[in-house]
Design a protein around this motif. Structure first.
Motif, PDB file in Angstrom:
ATOM      1  N   CYS A 101      -5.357 -57.867  39.830  1.00  0.00           N
ATOM      2  CA  CYS A 101      -5.432 -58.266  41.351  1.00  0.00           C
ATOM      3  C   CYS A 101      -4.192 -59.117  41.556  1.00  0.00           C
ATOM      4  O   CYS A 101      -3.991 -60.131  40.863  1.00  0.00           O
ATOM      5  CB  CYS A 101      -6.693 -58.886  41.747  1.00  0.00           C
ATOM      6  SG  CYS A 101      -6.806 -59.456  43.075  1.00  0.00           S
TER       7      CYS A 101
ATOM      8  N   GLU B  53      -6.757 -52.736  48.849  1.00  0.00           N
ATOM      9  CA  GLU B  53      -8.138 -52.755  48.261  1.00  0.00           C
ATOM     10  C   GLU B  53      -8.246 -51.772  47.229  1.00  0.00           C
ATOM     11  O   GLU B  53      -8.966 -51.391  46.322  1.00  0.00           O
ATOM     12  CB  GLU B  53      -8.912 -53.221  49.317  1.00  0.00           C
ATOM     13  CG  GLU B  53      -9.098 -54.348  50.087  1.00  0.00           C
ATOM     14  CD  GLU B  53      -9.833 -54.173  51.445  1.00  0.00           C
ATOM     15  OE1 GLU B  53      -9.959 -55.358  52.014  1.00  0.00           O
ATOM     16  OE2 GLU B  53     -10.057 -53.217  52.119  1.00  0.00           O
TER      17      GLU B  53
ATOM     18  N   LEU C  16      -7.383 -51.558  43.779  1.00  0.00           N
ATOM     19  CA  LEU C  16      -8.506 -52.087  42.801  1.00  0.00           C
ATOM     20  C   LEU C  16      -9.502 -51.235  42.421  1.00  0.00           C
ATOM     21  O   LEU C  16      -9.913 -50.920  41.283  1.00  0.00           O
ATOM     22  CB  LEU C  16      -8.946 -53.361  43.393  1.00  0.00           C
ATOM     23  CG  LEU C  16      -8.071 -54.558  43.681  1.00  0.00           C
ATOM     24  CD1 LEU C  16      -8.876 -55.759  44.429  1.00  0.00           C
ATOM     25  CD2 LEU C  16      -6.855 -54.935  42.573  1.00  0.00           C
ATOM     26  N   GLU C  17      -9.910 -50.291  43.445  1.00  0.00           N
ATOM     27  CA  GLU C  17     -11.023 -49.383  43.243  1.00  0.00           C
ATOM     28  C   GLU C  17     -10.380 -48.416  42.321  1.00  0.00           C
ATOM     29  O   GLU C  17     -11.200 -47.953  41.386  1.00  0.00           O
ATOM     30  CB  GLU C  17     -11.529 -48.848  44.455  1.00  0.00           C
ATOM     31  CG  GLU C  17     -12.351 -47.409  44.305  1.00  0.00           C
ATOM     32  CD  GLU C  17     -12.688 -46.714  45.775  1.00  0.00           C
ATOM     33  OE1 GLU C  17     -13.648 -45.933  45.887  1.00  0.00           O
ATOM     34  OE2 GLU C  17     -11.718 -47.208  46.810  1.00  0.00           O
TER      35      GLU C  17
ATOM     36  N   SER D 221     -17.603 -47.543  46.052  1.00  0.00           N
ATOM     37  CA  SER D 221     -17.274 -48.772  45.795  1.00  0.00           C
ATOM     38  C   SER D 221     -17.077 -49.674  46.808  1.00  0.00           C
ATOM     39  O   SER D 221     -16.251 -49.399  47.765  1.00  0.00           O
ATOM     40  CB  SER D 221     -15.858 -48.811  44.884  1.00  0.00           C
ATOM     41  OG  SER D 221     -15.955 -48.097  43.386  1.00  0.00           O
TER      42      SER D 221
ATOM     43  N   CYS E 177     -14.648 -52.953  47.890  1.00  0.00           N
ATOM     44  CA  CYS E 177     -13.533 -53.719  47.606  1.00  0.00           C
ATOM     45  C   CYS E 177     -13.025 -54.302  48.870  1.00  0.00           C
ATOM     46  O   CYS E 177     -12.070 -53.822  49.526  1.00  0.00           O
ATOM     47  CB  CYS E 177     -12.448 -52.704  47.101  1.00  0.00           C
ATOM     48  SG  CYS E 177     -12.865 -51.877  45.374  1.00  0.00           S
TER      49      CYS E 177
ATOM     50  N   ASN F 216     -11.675 -49.287  52.217  1.00  0.00           N
ATOM     51  CA  ASN F 216     -11.089 -50.140  51.369  1.00  0.00           C
ATOM     52  C   ASN F 216      -9.553 -49.954  51.507  1.00  0.00           C
ATOM     53  O   ASN F 216      -8.728 -49.843  50.763  1.00  0.00           O
ATOM     54  CB  ASN F 216     -11.385 -49.654  49.830  1.00  0.00           C
ATOM     55  CG  ASN F 216     -12.854 -49.926  49.457  1.00  0.00           C
ATOM     56  OD1 ASN F 216     -13.544 -50.914  49.906  1.00  0.00           O
ATOM     57  ND2 ASN F 216     -13.435 -49.212  48.590  1.00  0.00           N
TER      58      ASN F 216
ATOM     59  N   LEU G 164     -15.615 -57.418  44.805  1.00  0.00           N
ATOM     60  CA  LEU G 164     -15.572 -56.339  44.416  1.00  0.00           C
ATOM     61  C   LEU G 164     -17.003 -55.756  43.823  1.00  0.00           C
ATOM     62  O   LEU G 164     -17.450 -56.362  42.614  1.00  0.00           O
ATOM     63  CB  LEU G 164     -14.639 -56.088  43.263  1.00  0.00           C
ATOM     64  CG  LEU G 164     -13.159 -56.432  43.701  1.00  0.00           C
ATOM     65  CD1 LEU G 164     -12.306 -56.815  42.443  1.00  0.00           C
ATOM     66  CD2 LEU G 164     -12.531 -55.596  44.604  1.00  0.00           C
TER      67      LEU G 164
END
Length: 538
Positions: free
Chosen positions: A263, A269, A272-273, A293, A295, A313, A325
């Motif tokens: 991160c 976002e 990150l997923e 998810s 995020c 996201n 998250l």
């Protein structure tokens, strides 16, 4: 490279397992598991790998799930039913009868999303293929699987057409027949009554689909007993189920740590997923995630179910913001559900730390207080109180905390329930049962997905949260019963803060509880791992 776990490291729950399997210590995959083994919680490392027993396995170092897990669940369901069957249901001619899931399509197209088995069917058969049925003879426990008879052209498009003996060996059932033979097979066994599912999921409000097939009208169909019995069994996990849930929690925990290290301000976002999904699939064999998810960065983290198609996201991470998250993988249909919250830049501000440590205190106090017989409503209120105490100490609130509790101020900052049962579904069945504690119609508490007392063998999420949600803050500002408790100068400055949620997956034991989840939680640990430190920290 297969090694035996030293007896001194074995958890008491492992005594019924014949063979241990771990990847060698020099493998990178072993390191996240090492501390859990030393704590006696690496139950996922257990499987019968030296014999030829039927298992679900994704290859390499992924967990081998024995089909005895599902055989045990079949036995548990039949034992539960045995205490409830009325005299009108003759055991010798009665069968539990279940229909598995069928393939879905994307609207009017021929595109099929990856199939995932219907949860009740999976619980007792562990079958990955679509279009199947299953039966259990109540008197003898004989298990029967019915599979589709496939056309020859299947081999061109989809692959090898498997024999009935293949499915018998793969799933460890007593008999396998074709779906178009069901009536003949059941009549040959003098079946007169079929016990089928009929009931409502108390989370979704949707009802299960009763099985249908040509000829079912020739049997008596009993709809009042099976759903209640299977729901009761699913709410209490057997030892093999806990091994699977420990595995998928460890894989998901490891992925969360990877995301934490990755991160950085400027990322999106969804990146990150993507990082999470790549980790759980490539390292854990988890093709499915357990839910969409979440995020959420900055103010998005105050939206409880952010991440849907309308809010996908897609925001950029900004320096100084928090990111929440909520992501969990699924393995052999068993879910994990983990939430981490931390600063995008790896360093907590004063206000971020106040809110985060308030939620963390609630999280730790709840887990410490959990044991059989403890009411889940009481745990929710305990979490609320610790969060309000932290906000009071931080200057966000003024006045008496007990008075805030009486006026349900906690629901402004934590508008969701403390947690939910977890298993084959993320929001697993059994939260509200016939004759059990009803839903309580009070702000915040009315969002609880269960009001039951805890029982040995339950797996439940502990996920306290504190959110600065503009809609709820505006409502509170206009409520004369609540507005007096707020230091609005401070609260209004935090309207873009978003929120904090900390979520572990927790097993209730005979004398307490323990978490399956292993991610950094303390502020110092979070900051260190985000700066590149090992986890677990040495």
């Amino acid at each position: 490279w297969k090694v035996m776990v030293p007896k001194a490291l074995m958890h008491p729950n492992l005594t019924n397992v014949r063979t241990m399997r771990l990847v060698e210590e020099r493998s990178a995959h072993f390191q996240p598991y090492k501390s859990l083994i030393q704590k006696g919680r690496a139950k996922f490392c257990v499987s019968a790998v030296e014999d030829k027993s039927a298992v679900f396995h994704q290859g390499q170092e992924t967990l081998r799930v024995p089909m005895t897990l599902y055989a045990e669940n079949r036995s548990r369901v039949l034992r539960t039913l045995a205490t409830k069957l009325p005299d009108s249901v003759r055991r010798g001619t009665s069968f539990v009868f279940l229909q598995g899931g069928v393939a879905d399509h994307r609207h009017a197209t021929d595109i099929e999303p990856v199939f995932r088995q219907e949860s009740f069917f999976h619980h007792v058969f562990g079958v990955t293929e679509e279009g199947c049925y299953g039966a259990m003879h109540i008197a003898t426990g004989t298990s029967m699987l019915f599979v589709p008879r496939l056309p020859e052209e299947y081999a061109i498009w989809m692959g090898q057409i498997r024999s009935l003996s293949y499915f018998k060996e793969k799933y460890g059932v007593d008999e396998v027949h074709y779906v178009n033979e069901m009536c003949t097979v059941l009549r040959a066994r003098n079946a007169s009554t079929l016990l089928v599912l009929d009931g409502e999921n108390t989370d979704s409000g949707r009802s299960v689909t009763q099985p249908t097939f040509a000829g079912i009208e020739s049997f008596k169909v009993e709809t009042t007993l099976l759903h209640q019995a299977m729901t009761a069994v699913r709410a209490i996990k057997n030892k093999l189920e806990l091994e699977v849930m420990q595995y998928v929690n460890t894989i998901s925990s490891q992925a969360h740590v990877e995301v934490m290290r990755a991160c950085k301000p400027g990322m999106m976002e969804y990146q990150l997923e993507s990082c999470f999904q790549h980790s759980v699939y490539s390292k854990g064999g988890c093709r499915h995630v357990a839910y969409t998810s979440i995020c959420a960065s900055g103010p998005n983290s105050a939206v409880l179910h952010y991440g849907h198609a309308g809010a996908p996201n897609d925001k950029q991470l900004m320096d100084g913001e928090m990111v929440l998250l909520d992501m969990g993988a699924e393995y052999s249909c068993y879910a994990s559900d983990i939430t981490c919250t931390y600063p995008v830049n790896g360093k907590f501000t004063k206000d971020q730390r106040v809110v985060y440590e308030g939620v963390l205190a609630a999280h730790k106090e709840v887990i410490k207080s959990m044991r059989p017989g403890v009411g889940w409503v009481d745990m929710h209120l305990l979490a609320e109180k610790h969060i309000l105490m932290a906000l009071h100490a931080g200057g966000f609130l003024t006045g008496d905390v007990d008075a805030m509790m009486d006026k349900r101020l906690g629901a402004v900052f934590m508008p969701h329930g403390l947690g939910h049962l977890l298993g084959i579904d993320t929001h697993d069945v059994g939260g509200y049962v016939k004759g059990g504690h009803p839903r309580i119609n009070l702000p915040g508490i009315n969002r609880l997905r269960t009001t039951r007392a805890l029982e040995d063998g339950m797996v439940i999420t502990v996920e306290p949260g504190c959110y600065f949600n503009n809609y709820l803050l505006d409502q509170a500002k206009g409520d004369p019963n609540l507005t007096e408790f707020f230091n609005w100068d401070m609260v209004d400055q935090c309207r873009s803060f978003g929120g904090v949620r900390i979520e572990d997956n927790v097993v209730v034991t005979s004398d307490g509880a323990y978490s399956l989840t292993n991610v950094p939680r303390e502020v110092d640990d979070v900051e260190a791992v985000m700066a590149g430190a090992d986890w677990p920290r040495k």
